[in-house]
Design an enzyme around this catalytic site. Structure first.
Site, PDB file in Angstrom:
ATOM      1  CE  LYS A 207      47.544  47.679  53.404  1.00  0.00           C
ATOM      2  NZ  LYS A 207      47.247  47.068  54.703  1.00  0.00           N
TER       3      LYS A 207
ATOM      4  CG  ASP B 181      40.196  39.123  40.768  1.00  0.00           C
ATOM      5  OD1 ASP B 181      39.292  38.270  40.777  1.00  0.00           O
ATOM      6  OD2 ASP B 181      41.220  39.023  40.076  1.00  0.00           O
TER       7      ASP B 181
ATOM      8  CE1 TYR C 229      44.882  42.044  39.014  1.00  0.00           C
ATOM      9  CE2 TYR C 229      42.563  41.892  38.449  1.00  0.00           C
ATOM     10  CZ  TYR C 229      43.626  41.554  39.269  1.00  0.00           C
ATOM     11  OH  TYR C 229      43.409  40.725  40.343  1.00  0.00           O
TER      12      TYR C 229
ATOM     13  CG  ASP D  65      44.866  45.029  55.939  1.00  0.00           C
ATOM     14  OD1 ASP D  65      44.045  45.950  55.715  1.00  0.00           O
ATOM     15  OD2 ASP D  65      45.935  45.233  56.541  1.00  0.00           O
TER      16      ASP D  65
ATOM     17  CG  ASP E 105      36.990  34.580  43.367  1.00  0.00           C
ATOM     18  OD1 ASP E 105      36.113  35.143  42.667  1.00  0.00           O
ATOM     19  OD2 ASP E 105      37.828  33.793  42.901  1.00  0.00           O
TER      20      ASP E 105
END
Ligand code: NAD
Length: 358
Positions: free
Chosen positions: A188, A244, A142, A220, A248
């Site tokens: 990852k 992020d 980000y 994943d 959620d």
């Protein structure tokens, strides 16, 4: 008697309603403790723009930096959606986090026994879930450079440095020490070099916390495991973008967005806030669920002020209110004995918190 200075940023929409209830509960626990609070209100978001032309006035930063912690409601609303990006309430919030240097976002996901039916997953999967996502907040893709776009190409850069990884890893391990001493670091590393660096450094930092069990998981797989068997997790340590998404996902385990608190902490002052937004659709109706904000106040006591006993009292009071069947409108269909307003829920929890010997 110790007095803690708390900056109150109520914000827009339901922000003022829910912060008032958290203050009620804080004052109730203070009344039976050896500390109290002094509050100073500061403006942010649409209301700040309306009054000053800036969604984050400098005075708000000053008041916050001069406090022991910030209790934050929510900002934003359709009224301000068409402003230029830098004048929008959400830009004020991003700037605020950067100014305060809050690099770690802590998001617990707890499923209350009384509300196992409110989750979209089966009760046997979610009953007993109590996990904490520790997300890096001011680095990663980000914020990485270079970034940009032209007509045919867009690009962002995922970059982490050693100090950024070390400090967030320390946060996760310290929190794990206060819980069940397990950290699962999400990355990852099978594909991304930045993730391999992340994994190597987290493994190094872990050596300083020999009591904590560290595991690693690809993001994943973590997304799948959170739904398959969320109880396997205690502390989940993640970079910015993975956190992020996963936080959620984790928040949906509990059933209502109105229940979930968060903390954003760094080297200086921490910001304690519900995960939801300003809910303009229900603002001013007295039906917002104040529990996420009250639980954020509990996190503030626990992580910023070290008042663990008082935090435990608030957590126990929330559980008691739910187990006695009190529900705000968002949860009315889940075993409610009595549907109450925002302010009634605040008073019930305040009353229990003042009495609770957990
Ligand atoms: P939202 O979280 O405000 O609302 C989503 C839905 O959940 C709405 O139906 C709302 O009524 C409900 N809801 C939220 N909190 C609730 C509570 N405590 N009790 C009962 N129901 C609740 O998200 P949104 O509608 O996408 O955004 C509204 C505004 O909030 C936007 O301007 C957005 O930018 C802003 N926002 C702010 C923050 C923040 O201040 N940290 C976070 C997210 C969104």
């Amino acid at each position: 008697m110790k007095t803690y200075k708390i900056a109150l940023i109520k914000g827009d929409g339901i922000g003022p309603e829910i912060i008032d209830e958290a203050v009620k509960v804080l004052d109730a626990v203070a009344s039976c403790s050896d500390f109290d609070f002094s509050y100073e209100e500061a403006l942010m978001g649409g209301c700040a723009y309306d009054m000053t032309g800036d969604p984050l006035p400098q005075e708000t930063i000053n008041i916050s930096l001069n406090s022991d912690a910030v209790l934050f409601g929510a900002i934003g609303g359709t009224k301000w959606d068409n402003l230029p990006r830098e004048k929008r309430p959400e830009s004020g919030l991003l700037r605020f986090r950067k100014e305060l240097g809050v690099y770690a976002n802590l998001r617990p996901a707890v499923v209350y026994d009384e509300l196992v039916n409110a989750s979209s997953l089966k009760p046997e999967i979610v009953r007993g879930v109590d996990l904490m996502v520790v997300r890096e907040l001011i680095g990663g893709i980000y914020f990485g450079e270079p970034k940009g776009r032209d007509e045919n190409k867009g690009w962002n850069t995922m970059v982490y440095t050693r100090p950024e990884i070390e400090r967030i890893a320390h946060q996760a391990f310290k929190i794990a020490m206060t819980r069940s001493k397990r950290v699962c670091s999400i990355d990852k590393a099978n594909v991304l070099d930045v993730s391999q660096l992340w994994r190597d450094i987290v493994t190094e930092v872990a050596k300083e916390y020999p009591e904590v069990e560290l595991s690693h998981m690809y993001v994943d797989n973590a997304a799948m495991q959170l739904i398959r068997d969320p109880k396997q997790f205690d502390v989940m340590l993640t970079g910015n973008i993975f956190g992020d998404i996963l936080s959620d996902e984790a928040s949906m385990l509990s059933g209502s967005i109105g229940l979930l608190p968060s903390a954003s902490v760094g080297a200086k002052i921490g910001v304690y806030e519900p995960i939801h937004g300003s809910a303009p659709d229900i603002a001013g109706q007295g039906i917002a669920n104040p529990i996420a904000t009250i639980a954020s106040a509990s996190m503030m006591l626990r992580y910023a002020l070290g008042e663990i006993d008082a935090a435990d009292k608030i957590d126990a009071a929330i559980k008691r209110a739910l187990s006695e069947g009190y529900r705000t409108k968002d949860l009315a269909q889940f075993d409610a004995k009595e549907v109450c307003s925002t302010s009634e829920m605040g008073s019930i929890i305040a009353n229990y918190a003042a009495k609770c010997k957990h």
